[in-house]
Design an enzyme around this catalytic site. Sequence first.
Site, PDB file in Angstrom:
ATOM      1  N   THR A  94     -66.111 -56.318  11.248  1.00 25.77           N
ATOM      2  CA  THR A  94     -64.656 -56.217  11.351  1.00 25.77           C
ATOM      3  C   THR A  94     -64.345 -54.931  12.094  1.00 25.77           C
ATOM      4  O   THR A  94     -64.438 -53.837  11.536  1.00 25.77           O
ATOM      5  CB  THR A  94     -64.005 -56.211   9.962  1.00 25.77           C
ATOM      6  OG1 THR A  94     -64.360 -57.416   9.279  1.00 25.77           O
ATOM      7  CG2 THR A  94     -62.482 -56.132  10.076  1.00 25.77           C
ATOM      8  N   LYS A 170     -59.153 -61.848  12.179  1.00 27.61           N
ATOM      9  CA  LYS A 170     -59.834 -61.309  10.999  1.00 27.61           C
ATOM     10  C   LYS A 170     -59.017 -60.228  10.310  1.00 27.61           C
ATOM     11  O   LYS A 170     -58.823 -60.261   9.090  1.00 27.61           O
ATOM     12  CB  LYS A 170     -61.205 -60.767  11.415  1.00 27.61           C
ATOM     13  CG  LYS A 170     -61.891 -59.895  10.385  1.00 27.61           C
ATOM     14  CD  LYS A 170     -62.248 -60.641   9.108  1.00 27.61           C
ATOM     15  CE  LYS A 170     -63.018 -59.714   8.169  1.00 27.61           C
ATOM     16  NZ  LYS A 170     -63.407 -60.372   6.925  1.00 27.61           N
ATOM     17  N   LYS A 239     -59.183 -49.166   5.729  1.00 28.83           N
ATOM     18  CA  LYS A 239     -59.628 -49.236   7.121  1.00 28.83           C
ATOM     19  C   LYS A 239     -59.111 -50.499   7.796  1.00 28.83           C
ATOM     20  O   LYS A 239     -58.575 -50.467   8.905  1.00 28.83           O
ATOM     21  CB  LYS A 239     -61.158 -49.187   7.158  1.00 28.83           C
ATOM     22  CG  LYS A 239     -61.763 -49.181   8.554  1.00 28.83           C
ATOM     23  CD  LYS A 239     -62.226 -50.558   9.030  1.00 28.83           C
ATOM     24  CE  LYS A 239     -63.404 -51.079   8.272  1.00 28.83           C
ATOM     25  NZ  LYS A 239     -63.915 -52.372   8.847  1.00 28.83           N
TER      26      LYS A 239
END
Length: 287
Positions: A94, A170, A239
Amino acid sequence: MGEVAVVGLGGMGRAIARNLVRAGHETVVWNRSAGPAEELAEAGALRAASLAQALQCPVVLSVLSDDAAFAEAFLDSGVLGEARQGAVHVNMATVSVELARRAAEAHAAHGIGYVSAPVFGRVGVAEAGALNVLAAGEPELVDKAQPFFDVIGSRTWRLGELPEQANTAKVLGNYLIACAIQSLGEAVSVAAAAGTDPGRFVELLASTLFPGPVYSGYGSMIAQRRYQPAGFTTALGRKDLHLALDAAAGQAVPLPFGEVLRGVFEQAIADGRAADDWAAIAEQQPR
């Protein structure tokens, strides 16, 4: 069977590599620390002596933790100059949209195909070979990786020819999970204050209005206030939230609730919950 390399042997990478070995693929593995590679070698994988050696495989799957780890390993090290010409590198991490664009350009400059293929699913799902693979890149490159996706996942979602399209999907998916966790925490706190059993309330929601793993899984964590062991930490959640906010800013589209979540995550980490499962952001809501 095909030859494939797996680079980055954390929980996800180990599960992916093990399933490829079990499926009969010649699987080369490389990790910065030796332990995980040695473990997989005992299970039948071939251990590469270096990242450059792993990049001699026709298809390479990398599962590194974030932008910095990926850039250090592949973009700033010069290793792409030693890779097999015509190889396909599939980045399953990711990462940001910006990094995906930079990576695609760098790989093209060295004659290497680049595909983004982050996944939905935790380590247990990876171990079961049931990941949802979000793939984007030139169709012929995705085709080369598809036999391996078929082993590690239950479905491959082809989302476009630009690698960053998969990364956008994503991070937005993870953004929606964070929204669900926050709204669950709010609803459970009100239900508990009214005297309703939190577990029963979550069971009701997950069985009627919101069936699926997000409400049932995270809802049960919130109802039980159980945030260890962490399947996905609060630090990683923060994050990914920032990646979603950056992706939205890149399209000049606001995410108003994302700004609320930014404050929630910052406070949760300040309260010492960085290593807890990210469901712990619900603890910011009075109970």
